[in-house]
Design a protein around this motif. Structure first.
Motif, PDB file in Angstrom:
ATOM      1  N   ARG A 246      13.246  28.750  38.773  1.00  0.00           N
ATOM      2  CA  ARG A 246      13.397  29.858  39.717  1.00  0.00           C
ATOM      3  C   ARG A 246      12.232  30.840  39.639  1.00  0.00           C
ATOM      4  O   ARG A 246      11.822  31.414  40.651  1.00  0.00           O
ATOM      5  N   GLY A 247      11.682  31.026  38.455  1.00  0.00           N
ATOM      6  CA  GLY A 247      10.538  31.910  38.316  1.00  0.00           C
ATOM      7  C   GLY A 247       9.342  31.436  39.120  1.00  0.00           C
ATOM      8  O   GLY A 247       8.573  32.243  39.658  1.00  0.00           O
ATOM      9  N   ASN A 248       9.181  30.105  39.217  1.00  0.00           N
ATOM     10  CA  ASN A 248       8.092  29.564  40.030  1.00  0.00           C
ATOM     11  C   ASN A 248       8.304  29.866  41.509  1.00  0.00           C
ATOM     12  O   ASN A 248       7.341  30.158  42.239  1.00  0.00           O
ATOM     13  N   TRP A 249       9.553  29.777  41.957  1.00  0.00           N
ATOM     14  CA  TRP A 249       9.839  30.061  43.363  1.00  0.00           C
ATOM     15  C   TRP A 249       9.545  31.519  43.688  1.00  0.00           C
ATOM     16  O   TRP A 249       8.943  31.822  44.713  1.00  0.00           O
ATOM     17  N   VAL A 250       9.984  32.411  42.822  1.00  0.00           N
ATOM     18  CA  VAL A 250       9.718  33.833  43.043  1.00  0.00           C
ATOM     19  C   VAL A 250       8.212  34.107  42.993  1.00  0.00           C
ATOM     20  O   VAL A 250       7.673  34.888  43.795  1.00  0.00           O
ATOM     21  N   ALA A 251       7.520  33.455  42.061  1.00  0.00           N
ATOM     22  CA  ALA A 251       6.078  33.648  41.931  1.00  0.00           C
ATOM     23  C   ALA A 251       5.348  33.171  43.187  1.00  0.00           C
ATOM     24  O   ALA A 251       4.404  33.827  43.662  1.00  0.00           O
ATOM     25  N   PHE A 252       5.763  32.041  43.726  1.00  0.00           N
ATOM     26  CA  PHE A 252       5.138  31.524  44.946  1.00  0.00           C
ATOM     27  C   PHE A 252       5.327  32.504  46.100  1.00  0.00           C
ATOM     28  O   PHE A 252       4.399  32.767  46.871  1.00  0.00           O
ATOM     29  N   ALA A 253       6.517  33.063  46.196  1.00  0.00           N
ATOM     30  CA  ALA A 253       6.786  34.065  47.236  1.00  0.00           C
ATOM     31  C   ALA A 253       5.899  35.293  47.036  1.00  0.00           C
ATOM     32  O   ALA A 253       5.384  35.877  47.999  1.00  0.00           O
ATOM     33  N   ALA A 254       5.679  35.694  45.778  1.00  0.00           N
ATOM     34  CA  ALA A 254       4.819  36.842  45.498  1.00  0.00           C
ATOM     35  C   ALA A 254       3.380  36.558  45.902  1.00  0.00           C
ATOM     36  O   ALA A 254       2.680  37.432  46.440  1.00  0.00           O
ATOM     37  N   GLY A 255       2.923  35.330  45.651  1.00  0.00           N
ATOM     38  CA  GLY A 255       1.567  34.954  46.064  1.00  0.00           C
ATOM     39  C   GLY A 255       1.407  34.983  47.575  1.00  0.00           C
ATOM     40  O   GLY A 255       0.378  35.434  48.094  1.00  0.00           O
ATOM     41  N   LEU A 256       2.423  34.508  48.289  1.00  0.00           N
ATOM     42  CA  LEU A 256       2.386  34.554  49.755  1.00  0.00           C
ATOM     43  C   LEU A 256       2.383  35.999  50.248  1.00  0.00           C
ATOM     44  O   LEU A 256       1.684  36.329  51.221  1.00  0.00           O
ATOM     45  N   ALA A 257       3.152  36.860  49.583  1.00  0.00           N
ATOM     46  CA  ALA A 257       3.174  38.276  49.959  1.00  0.00           C
ATOM     47  C   ALA A 257       1.787  38.895  49.763  1.00  0.00           C
ATOM     48  O   ALA A 257       1.343  39.718  50.584  1.00  0.00           O
ATOM     49  N   TYR A 258       1.105  38.524  48.688  1.00  0.00           N
ATOM     50  CA  TYR A 258      -0.250  39.028  48.465  1.00  0.00           C
ATOM     51  C   TYR A 258      -1.184  38.586  49.590  1.00  0.00           C
ATOM     52  O   TYR A 258      -2.010  39.374  50.082  1.00  0.00           O
TER      53      TYR A 258
ATOM     54  N   ALA B 115       7.820  16.571  35.304  1.00  0.00           N
ATOM     55  CA  ALA B 115       6.370  16.755  35.352  1.00  0.00           C
ATOM     56  C   ALA B 115       6.093  18.229  35.077  1.00  0.00           C
ATOM     57  O   ALA B 115       6.977  19.076  35.243  1.00  0.00           O
ATOM     58  N   ALA B 116       4.882  18.528  34.660  1.00  0.00           N
ATOM     59  CA  ALA B 116       4.528  19.912  34.344  1.00  0.00           C
ATOM     60  C   ALA B 116       4.653  20.769  35.601  1.00  0.00           C
ATOM     61  O   ALA B 116       3.915  20.578  36.573  1.00  0.00           O
ATOM     62  N   ASP B 117       5.582  21.717  35.599  1.00  0.00           N
ATOM     63  CA  ASP B 117       5.880  22.464  36.819  1.00  0.00           C
ATOM     64  C   ASP B 117       4.742  23.385  37.243  1.00  0.00           C
ATOM     65  O   ASP B 117       4.598  23.693  38.420  1.00  0.00           O
ATOM     66  N   PHE B 118       3.898  23.835  36.294  1.00  0.00           N
ATOM     67  CA  PHE B 118       2.829  24.761  36.657  1.00  0.00           C
ATOM     68  C   PHE B 118       1.832  24.107  37.611  1.00  0.00           C
ATOM     69  O   PHE B 118       1.186  24.787  38.423  1.00  0.00           O
ATOM     70  N   ILE B 119       1.691  22.774  37.534  1.00  0.00           N
ATOM     71  CA  ILE B 119       0.744  22.072  38.399  1.00  0.00           C
ATOM     72  C   ILE B 119       1.099  22.297  39.864  1.00  0.00           C
ATOM     73  O   ILE B 119       0.232  22.593  40.699  1.00  0.00           O
ATOM     74  N   PHE B 120       2.376  22.186  40.179  1.00  0.00           N
ATOM     75  CA  PHE B 120       2.793  22.271  41.575  1.00  0.00           C
ATOM     76  C   PHE B 120       2.795  23.710  42.078  1.00  0.00           C
ATOM     77  O   PHE B 120       2.552  23.946  43.266  1.00  0.00           O
ATOM     78  N   LEU B 121       3.048  24.667  41.202  1.00  0.00           N
ATOM     79  CA  LEU B 121       2.930  26.068  41.608  1.00  0.00           C
ATOM     80  C   LEU B 121       1.484  26.389  41.967  1.00  0.00           C
ATOM     81  O   LEU B 121       1.203  26.991  43.013  1.00  0.00           O
TER      82      LEU B 121
ATOM     83  N   LEU C 295      -0.093  16.734  54.033  1.00  0.00           N
ATOM     84  CA  LEU C 295       0.662  15.852  53.148  1.00  0.00           C
ATOM     85  C   LEU C 295       0.576  16.321  51.699  1.00  0.00           C
ATOM     86  O   LEU C 295       1.569  16.312  50.969  1.00  0.00           O
ATOM     87  N   LEU C 296      -0.612  16.757  51.304  1.00  0.00           N
ATOM     88  CA  LEU C 296      -0.789  17.230  49.929  1.00  0.00           C
ATOM     89  C   LEU C 296       0.012  18.505  49.696  1.00  0.00           C
ATOM     90  O   LEU C 296       0.609  18.693  48.627  1.00  0.00           O
ATOM     91  N   LEU C 297       0.064  19.374  50.708  1.00  0.00           N
ATOM     92  CA  LEU C 297       0.859  20.595  50.592  1.00  0.00           C
ATOM     93  C   LEU C 297       2.341  20.257  50.444  1.00  0.00           C
ATOM     94  O   LEU C 297       3.050  20.869  49.625  1.00  0.00           O
ATOM     95  N   LEU C 298       2.826  19.277  51.198  1.00  0.00           N
ATOM     96  CA  LEU C 298       4.233  18.888  51.092  1.00  0.00           C
ATOM     97  C   LEU C 298       4.535  18.294  49.719  1.00  0.00           C
ATOM     98  O   LEU C 298       5.604  18.544  49.148  1.00  0.00           O
ATOM     99  N   VAL C 299       3.604  17.515  49.173  1.00  0.00           N
ATOM    100  CA  VAL C 299       3.798  16.955  47.829  1.00  0.00           C
ATOM    101  C   VAL C 299       3.889  18.083  46.802  1.00  0.00           C
ATOM    102  O   VAL C 299       4.779  18.083  45.932  1.00  0.00           O
ATOM    103  N   ALA C 300       2.976  19.056  46.899  1.00  0.00           N
ATOM    104  CA  ALA C 300       2.997  20.171  45.954  1.00  0.00           C
ATOM    105  C   ALA C 300       4.272  20.994  46.087  1.00  0.00           C
ATOM    106  O   ALA C 300       4.885  21.379  45.081  1.00  0.00           O
ATOM    107  N   LEU C 301       4.693  21.251  47.322  1.00  0.00           N
ATOM    108  CA  LEU C 301       5.919  22.028  47.530  1.00  0.00           C
ATOM    109  C   LEU C 301       7.148  21.261  47.054  1.00  0.00           C
ATOM    110  O   LEU C 301       8.082  21.855  46.497  1.00  0.00           O
TER     111      LEU C 301
END
Length: 477
Positions: free
Chosen positions: A263-275, A217-223, A248-254
């Motif tokens: 891996r770039g999506n994982w790092v990006a998600f961490a960067a968003g949380l840091a922000y 599935a398109a990975d950008f959707i879940f990020l 539940l929706l958060l768990l589906v997205a994660l």
């Protein structure tokens, strides 16, 4: 005769158009029945669109349709639903976008709408779109293929969705309606990915256990979904229970984010949380840390229990981010070197849209070849649009991320949906800034359409919250 008398035939041009349309259908049918049927269908679609284009309700419908098709329609189906043009094709999303923009212009000039949201992002996006047209002209002058010029231009034109959002999504009810649409599309996209996975269409990926593949599935959707949902959860007012479906929706997205193995999506998600950690209140930061650890624990334990192979693959894939000898990493480094040479030759104006470069992969036994895709989005901007284009993008970034900081501490926190849009939209933008170092998100039509929508919705939500502050305490949500 009175000069202000009503015209004798007020619908004359309407009937002239009807007669001409039917005459064209008959002439086409005499030439070939298939052409006549196609033309009749187009006339019917045009008649239907004439009843909604330019109206507020019709424009909202077109915007919702564009986002739904963009997020849900699988890529293999989209390829079959395009109109071949110039060696490429016009996708169904492109047709909807074109009608939507016409409807936005007509609706914005009709005077039958609330005032558009004032945003510092409007001017840089407009100038960025104008420079896109200049870059297309430069590309044509440089002899770049029309097919590639149109591909590049199409993706960037989707930034115009921002103007739809700040012009027509100016009411809280409309913002919530589009949030529901995005939530439904996330679930449907995950369900379609699960179906494709069951059919064995998962993508191959390295540094994973045998038999483990990338979620189809398109990975950008879940990020994007995970980043926005995390913001909604964190800014939720204390003392009010969050709906179960939100978790539940958060768990589906994660889960979709993890199973993408990007891996770039994982790092990006961490960067968003840091922000978020930087811009949130102290209590919300604590909630982010505790809630994040709890969700990560639930997701990790669940994966380990249901599929130990997938859990091990996630760990090994994450650790492989340091593997500089990985062919994928080397591929990107060589790509950056080749593109860098072109940037140095034309740094200010760029090489225009549709520019190609010679990729030398001979050290891995592959003959050099021409390609247009660039993993690093910033190299793409410099190569295609030059320093001017990248500068306009930087202006857009600053306009979205900086001015709101002066009012963030005074914004009401009793409306988690509006607050989540304001904070989550910016956290998502920061995540994509990091993600675009290795995976272009700011020049692909799928991600740009949703990003531009969420940027506009975030600005609209900010305007609503600031209006409440201006009206004083006790103002209704």
């Amino acid at each position: 005769m009175r000069s202000d008398a009503a015209p004798r035939y007020p619908d004359r041009w309407f009937w002239v158009g009807i007669v001409l349309a039917y005459a064209a259908i008959v002439a086409a049918a005499l030439w070939t029945p298939v052409l006549g049927a196609v033309l009749a269908a187009l006339v019917g679609v045009g008649a239907l669109l004439a009843t909604i284009v330019g109206t507020r309700r019709g424009t909202l419908f077109l915007g919702a349709l564009l986002i739904a098709v963009d997020l849900v329609l699988p890529s293999d189906v989209a390829l079959r639903l395009r109109i071949p043009v110039g060696g490429g094709g016009i996708y169904i999303q492109d047709l909807i976008l074109g009608v939507l923009l016409v409807s936005v212009v007509l609706g914005a000039t009709s005077g039958r709408r609330p005032g558009a949201v004032t945003s510092p992002v409007r001017l840089p996006i407009l100038l960025f779109l104008c420079w896109t047209a200049v870059a297309a002209f430069i590309g044509s002058q440089n002899g770049n293929q029309v097919k590639f010029i149109l591909q590049d231009a199409r993706s960037l034109v989707y930034y115009a969705v921002f103007f739809f959002a700040v012009t027509f999504l100016t009411d809280r009810r409309e913002l919530l309606g589009f949030l529901r649409l995005l939530a439904v599309c996330t679930v449907v996209a995950f369900a379609l990915g699960a179906v494709y996975a069951a059919l064995g269409r998962g993508g191959a990926v390295e540094f994973v256990e045998a038999g483990v593949s990338r979620f189809p599935a398109a990975d950008f959707i879940f990020l994007m979904a995970a980043m926005m949902l995390a913001a909604f959860v964190v800014v939720w007012p204390a003392g009010r229970r969050r709906p179960a479906w939100l978790w539940l929706l958060l768990l589906v997205a994660l889960l979709g984010l993890v199973l993408s193995f990007v891996r770039g999506n994982w790092v990006a998600f961490a960067a968003g949380l840091a922000y978020l950690m930087v811009v949130l209140h102290v209590r919300e930061r604590m909630r982010l840390v505790v809630g994040g650890l709890a969700v990560a624990l639930v997701l990790g334990v669940g994966l380990a229990a249901v599929s130990p192979a997938v859990f091990s693959s996630v760990v090994s894939r994450a650790l492989a981010v340091r593997a500089m000898d990985d062919p994928n990493v080397q591929y990107r480094l060589i790509e950056n070197q080749e593109v860098g040479r072109q940037i140095a030759e034309k740094p200010v104006l760029g090489n225009g849209l549709g520019a190609e470069f010679l990729f030398d992969w001979s050290r891995y036994g592959v003959a050099p070849f021409l390609k247009t895709y660039i993993h690093n989005n910033y190299y793409w901007f410099l190569q295609r649009l030059g320093i001017i284009g990248l500068g306009l993008f930087v202006w857009m970034t600053i306009a979205f991320l900086v001015p709101w900081m002066s009012v963030r501490s005074t914004l009401p926190r009793d409306d988690p949906w509006l607050s989540g849009l304001v904070f989550g939209g910016r956290a998502l933008f920061v995540a994509l800034l990091v993600n675009s170092i290795t995976s272009p998100r700011f020049n692909t039509m799928d991600s740009v359409a949703v990003l531009a929508l969420l940027m506009g919705m975030s600005e609209a939500a900010l305007a609503l919250l600031r209006d409440r502050v201006a009206r004083g305490p006790g103002a209704p949500a």
